[in-house]
Structures are given as C-alpha cells and as structure tokens.
Design a protein around this motif. Sequence first.
Motif, short mmCIF file in Angstrom:
data_model
loop_
_atom_site.label_atom_id
_atom_site.label_comp_id
_atom_site.label_asym_id
_atom_site.label_seq_id
_atom_site.Cartn_x
_atom_site.Cartn_y
_atom_site.Cartn_z
N SER A 96 38.40 34.17 45.67
CA SER A 96 38.69 34.99 44.70
C SER A 96 39.65 34.25 43.62
CB SER A 96 39.43 36.35 45.17
OG SER A 96 38.27 37.20 45.67
N GLY A 129 39.39 41.68 43.18
CA GLY A 129 40.46 41.99 42.31
C GLY A 129 41.80 41.25 42.48
N TYR A 130 42.74 41.56 41.46
CA TYR A 130 44.02 40.86 41.16
C TYR A 130 44.94 41.65 42.13
CZ TYR A 130 42.23 38.49 37.06
OH TYR A 130 41.62 37.76 36.25
N VAL A 174 35.30 44.62 42.62
CA VAL A 174 35.68 45.97 43.16
C VAL A 174 35.96 46.71 42.02
CG1 VAL A 174 37.40 44.84 44.90
CG2 VAL A 174 38.15 44.89 42.76
N ILE A 175 35.50 46.33 40.65
CA ILE A 175 35.46 47.72 39.63
C ILE A 175 34.66 48.63 39.98
CG2 ILE A 175 33.14 46.81 38.68
CD1 ILE A 175 34.40 47.05 35.76
N LYS A 209 46.61 43.47 37.98
CA LYS A 209 46.37 44.15 39.09
C LYS A 209 44.97 44.73 39.02
CE LYS A 209 48.00 46.43 42.68
NZ LYS A 209 48.59 45.84 43.87
N GLY A 210 44.19 44.69 40.12
CA GLY A 210 42.99 45.29 40.20
C GLY A 210 42.07 44.39 39.07
N VAL A 211 41.58 45.39 38.24
CA VAL A 211 40.72 44.63 37.27
C VAL A 211 41.30 44.29 35.92
CG1 VAL A 211 38.53 45.66 38.30
CG2 VAL A 211 39.56 46.88 36.22
N ALA A 248 36.30 38.58 35.43
CA ALA A 248 36.84 38.27 36.61
C ALA A 248 37.33 36.78 36.81
CB ALA A 248 35.82 38.21 37.77
N ARG A 270 46.02 41.49 45.20
CA ARG A 270 46.05 41.66 46.74
C ARG A 270 47.18 40.90 47.71
NH1 ARG A 270 41.29 44.88 48.31
NH2 ARG A 270 42.18 44.76 50.22
N PRO A 284 35.39 41.90 38.12
CA PRO A 284 35.67 41.89 39.51
C PRO A 284 34.55 42.68 40.55
CG PRO A 284 37.75 42.06 38.42
CD PRO A 284 36.48 42.01 37.39
N GLU A 299 36.09 52.38 35.73
CA GLU A 299 36.37 51.28 35.11
C GLU A 299 35.00 50.60 34.38
OE1 GLU A 299 39.93 50.29 38.05
OE2 GLU A 299 37.96 49.32 38.25
#
Length: 454
Positions: free
Chosen positions: A293, A66-67, A428-429, A41-43, A58, A69, A426, A433
Amino acid sequence: MTSNNPQTREWQALSNDHHLAPFSDFKQLKEKGPRIITSAKGVYLWDSEGNKILDGMAGLWCVAIGYGRDELADAASKQMRELPYYNLFFQTAHPPVLELAKVIADVAPEGMNHVFFTGSGSEGNDTMLRMVRHYWAIKGQPKKKVIISRKNGYHGSTVAGASLGGMTYMHEQGDLPIPGIVHIAQPYWFGEGGDMTPNEFGIWAANQLEEKILEVGVDNVGAFIAEPIQGAGGVIIPPDSYWPRIKEILAKYDILFVADEVICGFGRTGEWFGTDFYDLKPHMMTIAKGLTSGYIPMGGLIVHDDVVEVLNEGGDFNHGFTYSGHPVAAAVALENIRILRDEKIVERVRAETAPYLQKRLRELNDHPLVGEVRGVGLLGAIELVQDKATRKRYEGKGVGMICRTFCFENGLIMRAVGDTMIIAPPLVITPAEIDELVTKARKCLDLTLSALQG
C-alpha cells in the motif's frame, strides 16, 4: 504555490535549495514551489496550508488500504526491533520474506509460486529482463534476447525500465531505449482507432505483436511485456477483442509473456490481479505499489513454476539488490495483504465500489468537454475534447493541465496524462466518497470549460 504560512515557505525554501524532485522541471518547480503534504487519513490528504484533499490517485496508484492504518506501522515497528535488516545473499533468508513469498503465491494465479523480491517495480522489470535472457541461455537459445513492449506503456524509469516502457519523452533523454527492446502499437482506440470499431482496432493492435515477432525473428524474441491495463499511459483499457487475440499469438510462438501488474495488482481491477481479470496466464508478473500500500518501498517478480524449473538448472543467477526482500518491508507487506484478505477489500471492490464508481463516472459523459469515460474496477479515465463526434482535441491548450490545476485548487487529486484525466482512488473508498469525487470532478470540468471559453 504562493503561501502566507511561514512554515510552508520554509519547506519550499528547503526544496528550492536542496531537493531534486522526480519527473519535474527543476527551474519551474523552483519558481512555483511544491505543495507540501503533511498528513493523511483514509482517502484524504492535508497540506501545510490546512487544505483537505481527496486523493483520487491513491498516492501513485498504491495506497490500497488507505492512509493511517496503525497495523502497518505496528508491523514495521515490531520487525525493526526483532530483525531490522539482513540480506538474502550468501544462501541466507529470514522468516518475513519466506512467509511473504508463500502468501503472495496463495493469492497469485495458479502456477505462480515463486517470488524474486526487489525494492520497486522498476527494479522488478530490470530483474525480468535479466531473468528472461538467463532463462533462454540455459535452454541453449541465447539469441532469444529481444523484449517486445508497447508504445506508451510504462515499466519504470531505470535504464532498463524506461527502455521497456514506450514513452518517447523518456527515450529522448539518455539514449534510450537500450538495444534489444522494440515496441508495438498500444490498444488505445479513443486516441488512435480512427474509423475502426473498437473490436476491429483491438484485433489490429494485437496483430502488431505477430508482425513484430516475424520482423525481429522468432529465434530472437525472448518475451512480450504488457500492462493488463496501461496506467500511466492514460488508463488505456484494451477493446474486448485485444487480449484473446494476443493470447492466440503468444500460444503460437515460443516466447515468454510478462504481465506488468505494478498498477493492476492487489485488487485494483476488482480481482487480485489484472491477469485474473483478463485470464492472461503469464510466465512472469511484476509487482510493487499495492503490495505494501505504498507504506514502505517493495517490489518483486512472481515467476511461474515452469520457468523456475529451467532456472534451477542454470547455476547462479548473478542478480540481486541490497534491499531485496527487506525484512521490514516484508512484514509490512504481510500485514497489508492480511488486511486485504481479512476485510475482504478486493471482494468489496468487485461487488460494490467498482460498479458504483463506474456508474457515477459515466454520468460525466454528458459534459460538453468529455469525449469518453472509461474504466475497470477502481481505475477511470475521462477524455477531454473539443468535439465529441470527431474526438478532436483542443490543440496546444494544455487542457489536461488546466483541469488538474482546478482539481488541486478544489480539493481533489486527479492526474492529467495529456488531455486525459485519470483516477485510481484507494480501494477502501466508500460510495459517499465516490459521490464527493465525482461532484468535485464535474465542478473542475465546468471550471476548465469556462477557462477555455474565456
């Protein structure tokens, strides 16, 4: 890895009994057992032991948004119900791939308006090789077949991709490179610059292209391929003098330029493509990874209008793949690019997270083990050395692998390329983070230094 979890041991047994992993020593992996990643999830990733891990790579350079989505899962589900598969052979097409080609053209550099779709970056570079040779044959110059690449570059692991790449350990297996591919020096000042300044070395490395063109013969060279920044080679960022000189040489000779954007593409540098960052103006660009992604396999080759104009006069291009432009992959890529655009992720990388990551990473320059920290956008490299002044390495110690092991054990994925630690989180970090990443990296550097001194 040893485990007290019966489920982990069961999965590891399945790996040992049935699975052959990429780029692995099969015997060693069987003895050790793989780490089993179960969710993300996310990073962050979680393994079957319940450990939370910050993914500083990533995945393999690819999980841009990110993870986890749901939008991408929903896009895939909707497309599977509507048209799960059809091919692009026999003068047919489908809406997702046509719409995706247009969207890619919208974000690509000027004049790059056509896309040939593949299943991966490796296939994209295979396509490039065949298209370059087909292009010159149409123009009545069939001798222009040689592709010039760089040592330690990475362009995939198919026969053509591994040949185009310049990694000797890959060439040692399978009688590679295939004929018609030659290599020149990489622009790796820290490792190979000697007593030259970075800019002097950049000019020297670029001039190797002209020397190779003249050695092979201008009438025999079809293209030069290079990553804007070499990723798997160790995040090799060329000196400032390198690309301007390369562009002068490319302008002087009648050869095509191919930018391998598999890693740099789709926002990694803070621009949509590494080509934009360096103003390279290629004839072709290989893409993959950040295109979806990593949620589903897809790659491609973006081709300049000038090249397509020639290809249009050449009859059939006898090349393609069963899964070229797969409708589900195309739907996922469309949604991925929509998110990148609508959420202004590339702009945020350029304005906020990239400057912050590069600032924080460079704080590691004070560590006794660190010889250089370098980076662009959300790419970074940390050189591990024994002597900062001379750039001397710890010979035969496997320092990078020692550090990588400590990273795994302390909730961080950071990749080792020799004794260079590299990151590509990723896109979106967040700044918080990034703080966590740098704090964990410093801890692992401390543990590595202690292990070396012990």
